[in-house]
Design a protein around this motif. Sequence first.
Motif, short mmCIF file in Angstrom:
data_model
loop_
_atom_site.label_atom_id
_atom_site.label_comp_id
_atom_site.label_asym_id
_atom_site.label_seq_id
_atom_site.Cartn_x
_atom_site.Cartn_y
_atom_site.Cartn_z
N TYR A 55 27.45 -54.30 54.98
CA TYR A 55 28.24 -54.56 56.17
C TYR A 55 28.10 -56.02 56.60
N GLY A 56 26.88 -56.51 56.65
CA GLY A 56 26.65 -57.89 57.06
C GLY A 56 27.37 -58.89 56.18
N GLY A 57 27.28 -58.70 54.87
CA GLY A 57 27.85 -59.66 53.93
C GLY A 57 29.36 -59.58 53.76
N PHE A 58 29.88 -58.36 53.80
CA PHE A 58 31.31 -58.19 53.51
C PHE A 58 32.17 -58.05 54.75
N VAL A 59 31.57 -57.70 55.88
CA VAL A 59 32.37 -57.55 57.10
C VAL A 59 31.94 -58.59 58.15
N PHE A 60 30.73 -58.44 58.68
CA PHE A 60 30.36 -59.26 59.82
C PHE A 60 30.29 -60.75 59.53
N GLY A 61 29.67 -61.14 58.44
CA GLY A 61 29.54 -62.56 58.11
C GLY A 61 30.88 -63.28 58.06
N PRO A 62 31.82 -62.79 57.24
CA PRO A 62 33.13 -63.45 57.19
C PRO A 62 33.90 -63.38 58.51
N VAL A 63 33.83 -62.24 59.20
CA VAL A 63 34.57 -62.09 60.46
C VAL A 63 33.98 -63.01 61.53
N ALA A 64 32.66 -63.05 61.65
CA ALA A 64 32.03 -63.91 62.67
C ALA A 64 32.30 -65.39 62.39
N THR A 65 32.26 -65.77 61.12
CA THR A 65 32.56 -67.16 60.76
C THR A 65 33.98 -67.52 61.18
N THR A 66 34.91 -66.65 60.88
CA THR A 66 36.31 -66.87 61.24
C THR A 66 36.47 -66.89 62.76
N TRP A 67 35.79 -65.97 63.45
CA TRP A 67 35.87 -65.89 64.90
C TRP A 67 35.35 -67.16 65.57
N PHE A 68 34.17 -67.62 65.16
CA PHE A 68 33.61 -68.83 65.76
C PHE A 68 34.50 -70.05 65.50
N ASN A 69 35.10 -70.11 64.32
CA ASN A 69 36.05 -71.19 64.03
C ASN A 69 37.27 -71.10 64.95
N PHE A 70 37.77 -69.88 65.13
CA PHE A 70 38.91 -69.66 66.02
C PHE A 70 38.57 -70.12 67.45
N LEU A 71 37.41 -69.70 67.96
CA LEU A 71 37.02 -70.10 69.32
C LEU A 71 36.93 -71.62 69.44
N ALA A 72 36.36 -72.26 68.43
CA ALA A 72 36.20 -73.72 68.47
C ALA A 72 37.56 -74.43 68.47
N ARG A 73 38.52 -73.88 67.73
CA ARG A 73 39.85 -74.50 67.65
C ARG A 73 40.74 -74.18 68.85
N ARG A 74 40.67 -72.93 69.34
CA ARG A 74 41.67 -72.45 70.29
C ARG A 74 41.21 -72.30 71.74
N VAL A 75 39.91 -72.22 71.98
CA VAL A 75 39.43 -72.01 73.35
C VAL A 75 38.74 -73.29 73.80
N ASN A 76 39.54 -74.17 74.42
CA ASN A 76 39.06 -75.50 74.80
C ASN A 76 39.62 -75.93 76.16
N PRO A 77 39.15 -75.29 77.23
CA PRO A 77 39.58 -75.75 78.57
C PRO A 77 39.14 -77.19 78.84
N SER A 78 39.38 -77.63 80.04
CA SER A 78 39.25 -79.04 80.39
C SER A 78 37.83 -79.62 80.39
N ASN A 79 36.79 -78.80 80.60
CA ASN A 79 35.44 -79.38 80.60
C ASN A 79 34.48 -78.50 79.80
N LYS A 80 33.31 -79.05 79.48
CA LYS A 80 32.36 -78.37 78.60
C LYS A 80 31.87 -77.03 79.15
N ARG A 81 31.51 -77.02 80.43
CA ARG A 81 31.00 -75.77 81.02
C ARG A 81 32.06 -74.68 81.02
N LEU A 82 33.26 -75.05 81.37
CA LEU A 82 34.36 -74.09 81.39
C LEU A 82 34.66 -73.60 79.96
N THR A 83 34.56 -74.52 78.99
CA THR A 83 34.77 -74.14 77.59
C THR A 83 33.73 -73.11 77.16
N THR A 84 32.48 -73.36 77.48
CA THR A 84 31.42 -72.42 77.12
C THR A 84 31.66 -71.07 77.77
#
Length: 175
Positions: free
Chosen positions: A59-88
């Motif tokens: 499960y970790g290798g075939f599901v969670f690892g790839p999905v979490a990697t993709t998710w964190f990349n998505f958040l970094a690209r798409r969830v970027n409000p105006s300041n750092k605290r709000l972004t976090t």
Amino acid sequence: MVVSLFRWYNGRLAARPLLTQAVTTSILFATGDITAQQLVERRGLEKHDLTRTGRMALYGGFVFGPVATTWFNFLARRVNPSNKRLTTMARVACDQLAFAPVMIGVFLSSMATMEGGSPKHKLEITWWPALKANWMVWPFVQMVNFTFLPLQHRVLFANVVSIGWNSYLSWVNNQ
């Protein structure tokens, strides 16, 4: 030695990020299950369920690892409000209100399926307690993760913290 291992890991991340994250997640999910069986349940080596550890690694290798990697990349690209605290805060909110409920359901359903059980029954009895426990731990962890860790190390950080969390999930899944 730790420094050279970290350099090696960073090299693998640069060359093959998704594969590196998947393999790392597989190993650390298995470690979480071993921890659950040996330290929480105190099974001893002779009663260790290798098949269960294998399911967690799979499960970790075939599901969670790839999905979490993709998710964190998505958040970094798409969830970027105006300041750092709000972004976090926005990333943590997205993670905890969208990703966590879905992925806990996927985990429990996947385990039930691999065990030959009923995913519906497993979700009915364990999803809500697991999600509530998640909300006691992961918002703080993800605030640290999204504030201080570079994108390429966020899955690793979450996976290291997950050794304890996966011990809990493995235990919940097997109750």
